[in-house]
Each structure stands twice: as C-alpha cells, then as structure tokens.
Scaffold this motif. Structure first.
Motif, PDB file in Angstrom:
ATOM      1  N   VAL A  13       0.838  -1.206   0.000  1.00 56.46           N
ATOM      2  CA  VAL A  13       0.000   0.000   0.000  1.00 56.46           C
ATOM      3  C   VAL A  13       0.875   1.259   0.000  1.00 56.46           C
ATOM      4  O   VAL A  13       0.666   2.182  -0.800  1.00 56.46           O
ATOM      5  CB  VAL A  13      -0.983  -0.040   1.197  1.00 56.46           C
ATOM      6  CG1 VAL A  13      -1.734   1.271   1.327  1.00 56.46           C
ATOM      7  CG2 VAL A  13      -1.952  -1.207   1.027  1.00 56.46           C
ATOM      8  N   GLY A  14       1.886   1.283   0.888  1.00 61.50           N
ATOM      9  CA  GLY A  14       2.758   2.458   0.950  1.00 61.50           C
ATOM     10  C   GLY A  14       3.492   2.685  -0.360  1.00 61.50           C
ATOM     11  O   GLY A  14       3.621   3.828  -0.837  1.00 61.50           O
ATOM     12  N   ILE A  31       9.459   5.344   4.615  1.00 63.11           N
ATOM     13  CA  ILE A  31      10.336   4.812   5.671  1.00 63.11           C
ATOM     14  C   ILE A  31       9.909   3.374   5.947  1.00 63.11           C
ATOM     15  O   ILE A  31       8.731   3.125   6.242  1.00 63.11           O
ATOM     16  CB  ILE A  31      10.230   5.653   6.963  1.00 63.11           C
ATOM     17  CG1 ILE A  31      10.494   7.129   6.643  1.00 63.11           C
ATOM     18  CG2 ILE A  31      11.240   5.161   8.019  1.00 63.11           C
ATOM     19  CD1 ILE A  31       9.336   8.017   6.864  1.00 63.11           C
ATOM     20  N   GLU A  32      10.846   2.447   5.825  1.00 65.73           N
ATOM     21  CA  GLU A  32      10.508   1.022   5.935  1.00 65.73           C
ATOM     22  C   GLU A  32      11.562   0.300   6.773  1.00 65.73           C
ATOM     23  O   GLU A  32      12.746   0.387   6.499  1.00 65.73           O
ATOM     24  CB  GLU A  32      10.415   0.410   4.527  1.00 65.73           C
ATOM     25  CG  GLU A  32      10.337  -1.100   4.473  1.00 65.73           C
ATOM     26  CD  GLU A  32       9.190  -1.711   5.279  1.00 65.73           C
ATOM     27  OE1 GLU A  32       8.037  -1.305   5.069  1.00 65.73           O
ATOM     28  OE2 GLU A  32       9.463  -2.585   6.126  1.00 65.73           O
ATOM     29  N   ARG A  34      12.106  -2.940   6.944  1.00 64.52           N
ATOM     30  CA  ARG A  34      12.754  -4.104   6.329  1.00 64.52           C
ATOM     31  C   ARG A  34      13.921  -3.678   5.434  1.00 64.52           C
ATOM     32  O   ARG A  34      13.902  -2.589   4.865  1.00 64.52           O
ATOM     33  CB  ARG A  34      11.731  -4.875   5.475  1.00 64.52           C
ATOM     34  CG  ARG A  34      10.713  -5.627   6.323  1.00 64.52           C
ATOM     35  CD  ARG A  34       9.750  -6.381   5.441  1.00 64.52           C
ATOM     36  NE  ARG A  34       8.863  -5.499   4.699  1.00 64.52           N
ATOM     37  CZ  ARG A  34       8.301  -5.824   3.547  1.00 64.52           C
ATOM     38  NH1 ARG A  34       8.555  -6.966   2.966  1.00 64.52           N
ATOM     39  NH2 ARG A  34       7.482  -4.974   2.947  1.00 64.52           N
ATOM     40  N   CYS A  44      -0.933 -12.133   0.459  1.00 61.54           N
ATOM     41  CA  CYS A  44      -1.943 -11.886  -0.574  1.00 61.54           C
ATOM     42  C   CYS A  44      -1.619 -12.655  -1.866  1.00 61.54           C
ATOM     43  O   CYS A  44      -0.477 -12.683  -2.311  1.00 61.54           O
ATOM     44  CB  CYS A  44      -1.975 -10.392  -0.839  1.00 61.54           C
ATOM     45  SG  CYS A  44      -2.987  -9.936  -2.217  1.00 61.54           S
ATOM     46  N   ASN A  45      -2.645 -13.249  -2.442  1.00 63.05           N
ATOM     47  CA  ASN A  45      -2.456 -14.065  -3.657  1.00 63.05           C
ATOM     48  C   ASN A  45      -3.252 -13.562  -4.837  1.00 63.05           C
ATOM     49  O   ASN A  45      -3.333 -14.229  -5.858  1.00 63.05           O
ATOM     50  CB  ASN A  45      -2.903 -15.503  -3.370  1.00 63.05           C
ATOM     51  CG  ASN A  45      -1.947 -16.181  -2.426  1.00 63.05           C
ATOM     52  OD1 ASN A  45      -0.878 -16.583  -2.843  1.00 63.05           O
ATOM     53  ND2 ASN A  45      -2.308 -16.277  -1.165  1.00 63.05           N
ATOM     54  N   HIS A  46      -3.885 -12.441  -4.682  1.00 64.49           N
ATOM     55  CA  HIS A  46      -4.824 -11.991  -5.702  1.00 64.49           C
ATOM     56  C   HIS A  46      -4.681 -10.487  -5.903  1.00 64.49           C
ATOM     57  O   HIS A  46      -4.875  -9.714  -4.972  1.00 64.49           O
ATOM     58  CB  HIS A  46      -6.249 -12.330  -5.215  1.00 64.49           C
ATOM     59  CG  HIS A  46      -7.331 -11.619  -5.952  1.00 64.49           C
ATOM     60  ND1 HIS A  46      -8.378 -11.003  -5.297  1.00 64.49           N
ATOM     61  CD2 HIS A  46      -7.548 -11.412  -7.267  1.00 64.49           C
ATOM     62  CE1 HIS A  46      -9.194 -10.458  -6.183  1.00 64.49           C
ATOM     63  NE2 HIS A  46      -8.714 -10.688  -7.377  1.00 64.49           N
ATOM     64  N   TRP A 144      15.142   1.736   8.383  1.00 62.55           N
ATOM     65  CA  TRP A 144      14.848   2.826   9.295  1.00 62.55           C
ATOM     66  C   TRP A 144      13.452   2.560   9.854  1.00 62.55           C
ATOM     67  O   TRP A 144      12.577   2.085   9.134  1.00 62.55           O
ATOM     68  CB  TRP A 144      14.838   4.179   8.577  1.00 62.55           C
ATOM     69  CG  TRP A 144      16.204   4.703   8.257  1.00 62.55           C
ATOM     70  CD1 TRP A 144      16.965   4.368   7.188  1.00 62.55           C
ATOM     71  CD2 TRP A 144      16.953   5.659   9.009  1.00 62.55           C
ATOM     72  NE1 TRP A 144      18.149   5.049   7.211  1.00 62.55           N
ATOM     73  CE2 TRP A 144      18.173   5.858   8.318  1.00 62.55           C
ATOM     74  CE3 TRP A 144      16.727   6.381  10.185  1.00 62.55           C
ATOM     75  CZ2 TRP A 144      19.154   6.740   8.772  1.00 62.55           C
ATOM     76  CZ3 TRP A 144      17.699   7.265  10.639  1.00 62.55           C
ATOM     77  CH2 TRP A 144      18.903   7.433   9.944  1.00 62.55           C
ATOM     78  N   VAL A 146      10.178   4.186  12.112  1.00 61.74           N
ATOM     79  CA  VAL A 146       9.547   5.377  12.681  1.00 61.74           C
ATOM     80  C   VAL A 146       9.239   5.084  14.145  1.00 61.74           C
ATOM     81  O   VAL A 146       8.540   4.122  14.457  1.00 61.74           O
ATOM     82  CB  VAL A 146       8.263   5.735  11.911  1.00 61.74           C
ATOM     83  CG1 VAL A 146       7.504   6.855  12.620  1.00 61.74           C
ATOM     84  CG2 VAL A 146       8.604   6.127  10.479  1.00 61.74           C
ATOM     85  N   CYS A 179       1.063   3.829   6.437  1.00 63.40           N
ATOM     86  CA  CYS A 179       0.759   2.592   5.681  1.00 63.40           C
ATOM     87  C   CYS A 179       1.547   1.494   6.380  1.00 63.40           C
ATOM     88  O   CYS A 179       2.215   0.679   5.751  1.00 63.40           O
ATOM     89  CB  CYS A 179       1.206   2.716   4.227  1.00 63.40           C
ATOM     90  SG  CYS A 179       0.441   4.076   3.345  1.00 63.40           S
ATOM     91  N   TRP A 287      -2.393 -16.777  11.759  1.00 62.62           N
ATOM     92  CA  TRP A 287      -3.099 -15.494  11.828  1.00 62.62           C
ATOM     93  C   TRP A 287      -4.549 -15.674  12.271  1.00 62.62           C
ATOM     94  O   TRP A 287      -5.124 -16.756  12.147  1.00 62.62           O
ATOM     95  CB  TRP A 287      -3.039 -14.763  10.483  1.00 62.62           C
ATOM     96  CG  TRP A 287      -3.416 -15.593   9.286  1.00 62.62           C
ATOM     97  CD1 TRP A 287      -2.623 -16.508   8.656  1.00 62.62           C
ATOM     98  CD2 TRP A 287      -4.663 -15.603   8.593  1.00 62.62           C
ATOM     99  NE1 TRP A 287      -3.300 -17.075   7.608  1.00 62.62           N
ATOM    100  CE2 TRP A 287      -4.557 -16.543   7.537  1.00 62.62           C
ATOM    101  CE3 TRP A 287      -5.857 -14.899   8.733  1.00 62.62           C
ATOM    102  CZ2 TRP A 287      -5.592 -16.799   6.649  1.00 62.62           C
ATOM    103  CZ3 TRP A 287      -6.894 -15.156   7.840  1.00 62.62           C
ATOM    104  CH2 TRP A 287      -6.759 -16.094   6.817  1.00 62.62           C
ATOM    105  N   TYR A 318      -9.514  -9.225  -0.619  1.00 56.99           N
ATOM    106  CA  TYR A 318      -9.650  -7.779  -0.591  1.00 56.99           C
ATOM    107  C   TYR A 318      -9.084  -7.147   0.672  1.00 56.99           C
ATOM    108  O   TYR A 318      -9.756  -6.382   1.336  1.00 56.99           O
ATOM    109  CB  TYR A 318     -11.118  -7.384  -0.819  1.00 56.99           C
ATOM    110  CG  TYR A 318     -11.251  -6.707  -2.147  1.00 56.99           C
ATOM    111  CD1 TYR A 318     -11.326  -7.460  -3.312  1.00 56.99           C
ATOM    112  CD2 TYR A 318     -11.197  -5.327  -2.252  1.00 56.99           C
ATOM    113  CE1 TYR A 318     -11.362  -6.846  -4.540  1.00 56.99           C
ATOM    114  CE2 TYR A 318     -11.248  -4.709  -3.478  1.00 56.99           C
ATOM    115  CZ  TYR A 318     -11.327  -5.469  -4.616  1.00 56.99           C
ATOM    116  OH  TYR A 318     -11.349  -4.859  -5.830  1.00 56.99           O
ATOM    117  N   GLY A 319      -7.864  -7.481   1.020  1.00 57.48           N
ATOM    118  CA  GLY A 319      -7.184  -6.783   2.098  1.00 57.48           C
ATOM    119  C   GLY A 319      -6.251  -5.778   1.456  1.00 57.48           C
ATOM    120  O   GLY A 319      -6.461  -4.563   1.496  1.00 57.48           O
ATOM    121  N   MET A 320      -5.238  -6.282   0.801  1.00 52.74           N
ATOM    122  CA  MET A 320      -4.286  -5.420   0.102  1.00 52.74           C
ATOM    123  C   MET A 320      -4.985  -4.571  -0.953  1.00 52.74           C
ATOM    124  O   MET A 320      -4.700  -3.383  -1.115  1.00 52.74           O
ATOM    125  CB  MET A 320      -3.220  -6.281  -0.566  1.00 52.74           C
ATOM    126  CG  MET A 320      -2.221  -5.483  -1.344  1.00 52.74           C
ATOM    127  SD  MET A 320      -1.196  -6.513  -2.381  1.00 52.74           S
ATOM    128  CE  MET A 320      -2.282  -6.808  -3.766  1.00 52.74           C
TER     129      MET A 320
END
Ligand SMILES: Cc1cc2nc3c(=O)[nH]c(=O)nc-3n(C[C@H](O)[C@H](O)[C@H](O)COP(=O)(O)OP(=O)(O)OC[C@H]3O[C@@H](n4cnc5c(N)ncnc54)[C@H](O)[C@@H]3O)c2cc1C
Length: 545
Positions: A13-14, A31-32, A34, A44-46, A144, A146, A179, A287, A318-320
């Motif tokens: 999303v970000g 800023i991420e 990972r 997500c697969n779709h 980095w 936040v 995000c 999860w 329909y999450g992502m």
C-alpha cells in the motif's frame, strides 16, 4: 527533492501510494523497517482487476502480469476431499496464457482492460519496490524505523531510527500517511481505535516446498485448492506453480490456540499424503481473521491507509486491494492540493468516501466468511466413500461450494460496484446508483460510480485515453464545453476533453457530457453544460466544503 509527503511503511500500500503520488508530480519519502528488497511473507495471492487497472495507469501492469505462476497454470479454484483427493467442484479462471481470450469463466464478461491476476505478494512487492526505488520522486529509507509521528500546525513529522546504527533523525513534510500495517503506530498516534469483530477464525498457515506434490494431483491443477472433509478443512494455494505452496489449516471453533493442532499432521491430512511424503517448511504465518475498522482515518495532516486502517478476513482477496484503493483515493486528493489547484478542504473527501466503503467491504467479507466456515465445517463423514450415494453427495457439495465461493473469486461488485454517492466532491443527480453485492455489478454513470469501461473505436481502452487528472467526456461533439474549459482554466484545474466519436457506447452512457475524476469515478454528468460550470468544478475540487 524535498518530500511533501512522508509515508510510514513500504508494503504494497505504501509503495503504491508513493508511485501514484509520483505519477502526479508529488515527491515522497517512504520509511521502511525491512532491508531493501526483502521478500515479504506469503500473504496476498490476488491482485484485483481494479488494482491491475491502477498498475496499468502507472505503467507496469504487464510486468505484474508476467510474474507468478507459469503461463499455462490454471487459476481455477477447486474443491476436493483433500489436495490429492477426489474433485467435487471447480470454478474456472483462466491463467495468463488465455486470460484475455477465454471469456467462458465467471469473470470473463468483466468490462475492464485489466482482468484480475493471481500472483503472490512475494512476487508483487519486489516489482513495486524496484519501480519506486528507480523513481526520482521517491526516496526509500530501508532499515529505518519510525519511532514517533506527530504534527505541528504547519507540518507533520516522523522521528526515525536507523536500525543498523541507532542514529536518530527527525523528518518533516506537509503530510504523513501511515501505511504501517495492522500494528500501525501511526494509527495509535492519531488516537484511532479499531472496532469490529476481533476473532472470526484462526488459521495455521505454512509455506512449504514440496517438489513431488503437483505430480500427485488428480486431474487439472488449480491455483486455489480447498480440502473439504469431515475431519479438517483446509486449503492449498499455488505460489510458484512448481513446488511452493501455502497451506491454510482452518482451526475448528473449539480450537482456541494455534498450538492446539499438530501442524505436520494437519498439513499431511489437508494434502492427502502419508507420513513419508517429503516436504520442507519454508515459513509459518499463523493469523487470526478479524473484522476491524479504525474509527477515524485522519487527524489533520496525518492519514492512515491499508491494514493500518482496516483488517479483515481475506475473503474475496480484498485486504491489500482495498488498501491500494485507499491509496489511489488519497493520492489524487493530496496531489490536487499540493499542486495548487484545490484547497486543503478537498482532503475531507478521503474520509467521507473511503471510510463507509471500507466498513461495507469488511461486512461483505465477514458475512461471506460466516457462510464459508459453516459450509466447510459440515462435510459428512461418508464424503470419500466409493458408493453412488457418496458420488452424488460430492457433486452436491461441489455445486454448493462453487455457488457460494464464486461470489468471492469473481467479485465484480467489490471491484467495480462501489460508489461515493454521498461524497462532498460529487454532484449527485436524481438517479440512484444501482445496488451491488460482492458479486453483482451493474455499470452506471450515476455520479459517484466507477466510470464504466468500454473499448474505443480505434482499439484503445477508454481508460488509456483519459487525462491524468479530470477528464470531460463528450459523447456528442455538437454539445458545447467552453464553459467547463474556461472555468477549469480559471481555477488552474487540469481538465482534459475527450471526444467519443462512436455510436456503440454502453447503455449506461445516457448523457452527452460526463466529468470523470482522477480515480475514475464519475463526478458529474449532464445533457449539456450547466449555466454555472464554475460552481460544478468548485464542488468537485473541494471549494464548497
Ligand atoms: C494469509 C493471508 C492471505 C492474504 N490474502 C490476501 C489476498 O488474497 N488479497 C488481498 O488483497 N489481501 C490479502 N491479505 C492481506 C494483505 O496481505 C494485507 O492486506 C497487505 O499486506 C496490507 O498491506 P499494507 O501495505 O497495508 O501493510 P503491510 O503489508 O503490513 O506493510 C506494512 C509495512 O510497514 C512496515 N512498518 C510497520 N511499522 C513500521 C515502522 N514503525 N517504521 C517503518 N516501517 C514500518 C512493515 O515492515 C511493512 O513492510 C492476506 C493476508 C494474509 C495474512
């Protein structure tokens, strides 16, 4: 280049938000935590049709479509007694090789230049990352974190920490968007709380490598493979179409912890293989399926988007995709303001439009989940018997499973049906938008609806012919448009005029003029220009809020 927007979190999303802002000329810093290019876990697969349309506009839909399963791997959804067991029903969805030619499946009729694509997030995210990394408008700070976000009257800020050295810095920009996923610190910083249903189902998910599995399947392979039997429901999703699989073990209602089931035993049961079958576990991702939506998506200069704002069971995939729809909805509003052609009040449209839709999608997903859980937990114990009665039972279970689940795997309503009829940025007319469900969609040009897609006489997609911001579609060249053109010029609002010189437009196009927004929702329509075109554009650009 100085960033105008700080984006906390470089997930799908970000990164899409950064790319969409860049497309509109707005610089951002992502800023991420990972490291650069680290593969996410298999989630997500779709990639929905609507998301693929966004990627097409941004110029890399083909790259996404080329990723994932092999060309000829069917994207079908199949219901069997176990992965290697007896087939009961199948929802046909073409793979890449025939995606644009095979119209026989339940999504074959969809009015879009970009049908959905089945690809795991492990393949999608690197594409988004490399696109963003090579875009001069986007700065990505990997490794980095936040540690704090907030705002003063004039700016939003983030305190960031280098995870390698411990160095701290403070960044500021005009806006900040969280995000940062389900555990969002930005959501907490604006005092937003998640509300809804905290536990709908528990799922023990395991990413496995099993080179011998595909050869054991009876019949055609499929992308999504349900195991329906009386002991343990589960599903197996093809990741690379060769040897990598994601196995979901659905916990039964009385199993309240992930440790309450033996992972290896259940994986073998869902696969329908014996104790000697060889596989490696690549990763575990257990999860809890929830339905949670934040009570507010914004505090002045700070917004939240994607999983930071909403979490629900990933039914209908329909999450992502909902998060990416948020990103597109927010991006054009931020850009309109930052590029100087709309006041800050246009940003009120984000919450007014996205929050109600988000709530509604979460309820669709939850209601589908309730039916699906009931269905898969009520499989009789004779389902695998070698008798005519059991064969009839399997056919009946398969038919019902297809009828129910086609609604999530061919969810036209979720892709195209939703509308922003009560938005302060839309000029409503006397016609009500058509009702829709997760599955049903009726193309409509009622203001607030998605612009119905059709192919132009010259072979182009209508969407490829639209301008980057607002577009005035003229179906009849005799109708004057000078009032709108002059008013747009006076406001500095980008407005492309597109003449449609063909008679075979869809029935939904009932008026000669129509204004479509940058997010491809209809904002206004009419048989002729209104007397006061300037006031229509003033509403569309947030000047009436
Ligand atoms: C098993 C499973 C299957 C799914 N299937 C589907 C599907 O088919 N379709 C679908 O649409 N969705 C699906 N989803 C949901 C989908 O994976 C998520 O909705 C999606 O990843 C959300 O993207 P996001 O960018 O909002 O958040 P995330 O992917 O969580 O990304 C957030 C990013 O922010 C970073 N971050 C967090 N906090 C900080 C901080 N303080 N500083 C710096 N960085 C930070 C994280 O490292 C992460 O990279 C599924 C989820 C699961 C668990």
């Amino acid at each position: 280049m100085e960033s105008q927007v700080l984006i906390v979190g470089g997930g799908p999303v970000g990164l899409t938000l950064a790319l969409d802002l860049a497309y509109r000329g707005i610089a951002s810093t992502v800023i991420e935590r990972r490291p650069a290019g680290e593969r996410p876990s298999v989630k997500c697969n779709h990639v929905s049709s609507r998301t693929m349309e966004t990627f097409r506009r941004l110029g890399f839909a083909q790259e996404v479509r080329a990723a994932g399963l092999p060309d000829d791997f069917p994207n079908d959804v199949v219901f069997r007694t176990s992965f290697c067991g007896l087939e009961m029903g199948r929802i046909p969805i073409p793979g890449r090789a025939s995606r644009f030619t095979d119209k026989s499946g339940p999504d074959g009729w969809w009015p879009t230049p970009e049908p959905p694509h089945r690809v795991n997030q492990v393949y999608l995210e690197p594409i988004l990352f490399h696109r963003a990394k090579s875009n001069a408008m986007i700065e990505i700070l990997n490794e980095w974190e936040v540690t704090q976000s907030g705002q003063t009257g004039e700016h939003a800020f983030a305190v960031i920490r280098d995870l390698r050295t411990g160095e701290e810095r403070r960044l500021s920009a005009l806006y900040l968007v969280g995000c940062d996923g389900g555990a969002s610190g930005v959501r907490k910083s604006i005092g937003a709380k998640l509300h809804g249903d905290a536990v709908i189902q528990r799922v023990q998910s395991t990413h496995i490598r099993a080179p011998d599995l595909l050869g054991r399947v009876k019949g055609r392979p499929a992308w999504f493979n349900y195991s329906y039997n009386s002991d343990r429901p589960g599903s197996v999703i093809a990741i690379d179409g060769i040897e990598e699989w994601l196995v979901h073990c659905y916990l039964l209602p009385h199993e309240e912890t992930f440790d309450s089931v033996d992972r290896d035993r259940q994986i073998r049961h869902i696969l329908g293989v014996g104790p000697d079958f060889p596989y490696d576990m690549v990763a575990k991702e257990d999860w809890i399926g929830r339905r949670l939506v934040a009570d507010h998506f914004r505090d002045r200069r700070i917004f939240i988007d994607g999983d930071a704002a909403h979490l629900w069971v990933p039914y209908a995939g329909y999450g992502m995709n909902a998060g990416i729809a948020d990103a597109v909805g927010l991006s054009w509003l931020l850009a309109a303001h930052l590029n100087g052609w709309a006041p800050a009040s246009i940003l009120d449209g984000y919450v007014a439009e996205r929050q109600p839709i988000t709530d509604q999608v979460s309820r669709f997903a939850m209601s589908h989940a309730a039916k699906a859980i009931k269905e898969r937990n009520s499989i009789p114990s004779n389902v695998e018997d070698d008798t005519p009665e059991a064969a009839a039972l399997r056919a009946e279970i398969g038919r019902k499973a297809c009828d129910l689940n086609v609604q999530q795997y061919a969810c036209a309503g979720l892709n195209y049906g939703y509308y922003y009829d009560e938005s302060p940025l839309i000029v409503a007319d006397s016609e009500a938008p058509p009702a829709y469900s997760m599955y049903d969609y009726t193309p409509s040009t009622v203001p607030g609806c998605r612009l119905p897609h059709f192919w132009l006489a010259d072979g182009r997609s209508l969407y490829d012919a639209l301008g980057p911001e607002f577009t005035l579609l003229r179906i009849d060249r005799h109708v004057a448009v000078a009032g709108f053109v002059d008013a747009a010029h006076a406001l500095g609002c980008p407005l492309a005029v597109l003449d449609i010189d063909q008679s075979d437009v869809p029935d939904a196009y009932r008026y000669s003029l129509l204004i479509v927004r940058p997010d491809r929702h209809v904002a206004w329509r009419g048989a002729a220009e209104p007397e006061d075109a300037a006031s229509v554009l003033a509403r569309l650009t947030g000047r009436m809020i």
